[in-house]
Motif scaffolding. Structure first.
Motif, PDB file in Angstrom:
ATOM      1  N   ALA A 116       0.835  -1.042   0.002  1.00 51.64           N
ATOM      2  CA  ALA A 116      -0.050  -0.094   0.083  1.00 51.64           C
ATOM      3  C   ALA A 116       1.015   1.284  -0.097  1.00 51.64           C
ATOM      4  O   ALA A 116       0.472   2.390  -0.505  1.00 51.64           O
ATOM      5  N   SER A 117       1.964   1.259   0.596  1.00 52.97           N
ATOM      6  CA  SER A 117       2.854   2.566   0.677  1.00 52.97           C
ATOM      7  C   SER A 117       3.891   2.321  -0.397  1.00 52.97           C
ATOM      8  O   SER A 117       4.396   3.431  -0.678  1.00 52.97           O
ATOM      9  N   GLY A 118       3.718   1.485  -1.342  1.00 56.84           N
ATOM     10  CA  GLY A 118       4.808   1.479  -2.423  1.00 56.84           C
ATOM     11  C   GLY A 118       6.338   0.934  -1.941  1.00 56.84           C
ATOM     12  O   GLY A 118       7.089   1.205  -2.799  1.00 56.84           O
ATOM     13  N   ARG A 119       6.323   0.521  -0.948  1.00 54.74           N
ATOM     14  CA  ARG A 119       7.687   0.100  -0.481  1.00 54.74           C
ATOM     15  C   ARG A 119       8.080  -1.478  -0.715  1.00 54.74           C
ATOM     16  O   ARG A 119       9.102  -1.829  -0.982  1.00 54.74           O
ATOM     17  N   TYR A 141      -5.833  -1.208  -4.500  1.00 49.53           N
ATOM     18  CA  TYR A 141      -6.886  -1.911  -3.375  1.00 49.53           C
ATOM     19  C   TYR A 141      -5.921  -2.263  -2.208  1.00 49.53           C
ATOM     20  O   TYR A 141      -6.681  -2.250  -1.228  1.00 49.53           O
ATOM     21  N   PRO A 142      -4.773  -2.311  -2.206  1.00 51.96           N
ATOM     22  CA  PRO A 142      -4.178  -2.803  -0.712  1.00 51.96           C
ATOM     23  C   PRO A 142      -4.453  -1.536   0.351  1.00 51.96           C
ATOM     24  O   PRO A 142      -4.866  -1.765   1.441  1.00 51.96           O
ATOM     25  N   GLU A 154      -7.838   0.836   4.854  1.00 48.86           N
ATOM     26  CA  GLU A 154      -8.701   1.789   5.286  1.00 48.86           C
ATOM     27  C   GLU A 154      -9.848   1.465   5.583  1.00 48.86           C
ATOM     28  O   GLU A 154     -10.282   1.776   6.674  1.00 48.86           O
ATOM     29  N   LYS A 155     -10.594   0.520   4.887  1.00 47.81           N
ATOM     30  CA  LYS A 155     -11.837  -0.112   5.113  1.00 47.81           C
ATOM     31  C   LYS A 155     -11.823  -1.257   6.181  1.00 47.81           C
ATOM     32  O   LYS A 155     -12.685  -0.936   7.140  1.00 47.81           O
ATOM     33  N   LEU A 156     -10.848  -1.989   6.694  1.00 47.69           N
ATOM     34  CA  LEU A 156     -10.525  -2.616   7.619  1.00 47.69           C
ATOM     35  C   LEU A 156     -10.640  -1.975   8.887  1.00 47.69           C
ATOM     36  O   LEU A 156     -11.329  -2.065  10.008  1.00 47.69           O
ATOM     37  N   ARG A 211     -13.385   0.519  13.996  1.00 44.92           N
ATOM     38  CA  ARG A 211     -13.627   1.846  14.776  1.00 44.92           C
ATOM     39  C   ARG A 211     -15.073   2.011  14.871  1.00 44.92           C
ATOM     40  O   ARG A 211     -15.374   2.495  15.928  1.00 44.92           O
ATOM     41  N   ARG A 212     -15.809   1.584  13.976  1.00 45.23           N
ATOM     42  CA  ARG A 212     -17.395   1.845  14.058  1.00 45.23           C
ATOM     43  C   ARG A 212     -17.752   0.749  14.892  1.00 45.23           C
ATOM     44  O   ARG A 212     -19.173   1.071  15.129  1.00 45.23           O
TER      45      ARG A 212
END
Length: 236
Positions: A17-20, A145-146, A151-153, A158-159
């Motif tokens: 996700a970070s491109g690393r 998508y990663p 973010e969705k997880l 949190r909700r």
């Protein structure tokens, strides 16, 4: 609903996700088809069919045609030797179709950018070809998508819409790492075990590492973890 998260998988997704993090499949996919080297073309012919031949590939007629041609040629030669039997368009189509086949079908149908490429693929035939622009759409979404998943997880947690449990960090079979003789509890008639392996301190350290990973990612305390929740861990 409860999700079981493996810390090492979470770590890998964060790196993508970070491109690393990247890999050879992605690197070869991102190259324009007219810039591929012979070795990269051989890699595509050898590895870009690494998905279900019975379920995924038949969804896309062009993909199935390329698989059949590749397999027929491999009966008499190696991937390196058949590179010249495939055109620039063939390699571009494989780059597109292989990566698209790994995307969830619901996303392919519902994403307004992916849907036209997906419909072209499922409704095509052996002569269907894809452009670099269409390939870029597939790869661009795949690389987004990663981050969107993470973010969705976190958002759902949190909700309070989901709960999350986490395995020991490197996802071992914990009772066997604690002591391989624990296998006898489930099957006393098991064959004679090899030399005993017992590292309860390793499991404890992995549980602690999982707690830390959970707190870093979810900004919350992982409940139900720790030595007391592992009744088979009797060593100090």
């Amino acid at each position: 609903m409860t999700f079981d998260v493996t810390p090492t998988l979470l770590e890998q997704i964060e790196a993508y996700a970070s491109g690393r993090l990247t890999d050879k499949y992605l690197q070869v996919s991102l190259k324009n088809a007219d810039e591929l080297t012979g070795a990269e073309k051989a890699f595509i012919l050898e590895r870009f069919f690494d998905i279900s031949w019975e379920v995924q590939i038949p969804k896309y007629p062009r993909y199935k045609c390329l698989l059949d041609r590749r397999n027929a040629l491999l009966q008499a030669a190696s991937p390196e030797e058949i590179v010249g039997y495939f055109s620039e368009s063939d390699y571009r189509d494989l780059q597109t179709l292989f990566n698209m086949a790994w995307i969830n079908e619901m996303l392919l149908k519902e994403d307004p950018d992916l849907r036209p490429v997906y419909l072209k693929a499922v409704g095509g035939d052996c002569n269907t070809h894809f452009t670099e622009e269409e390939k870029a759409v597939v790869l661009g979404k795949q690389m987004q998508y990663p981050k969107l998943f993470l973010e969705k997880l976190a958002q759902l947690f949190r909700r309070g819409q989901i709960d999350v449990v986490m395995t020991p960090y490197y996802y071992p079979i914990a009772p066997l790492v604690e002591n391989t003789s624990n296998a006898l509890y489930t099957d006393p008639g098991i064959i004679t075990l090899p030399k005993s392996f017992a590292y309860p301190e390793d499991i404890y350290s992995q549980v602690v590492a999982s707690q830390q990973r959970f707190k870093t990612f979810f900004k919350s305390q992982l409940l139900g973890s720790g030595r007391r929740s592992l009744p088979w861990m009797t060593s100090s």
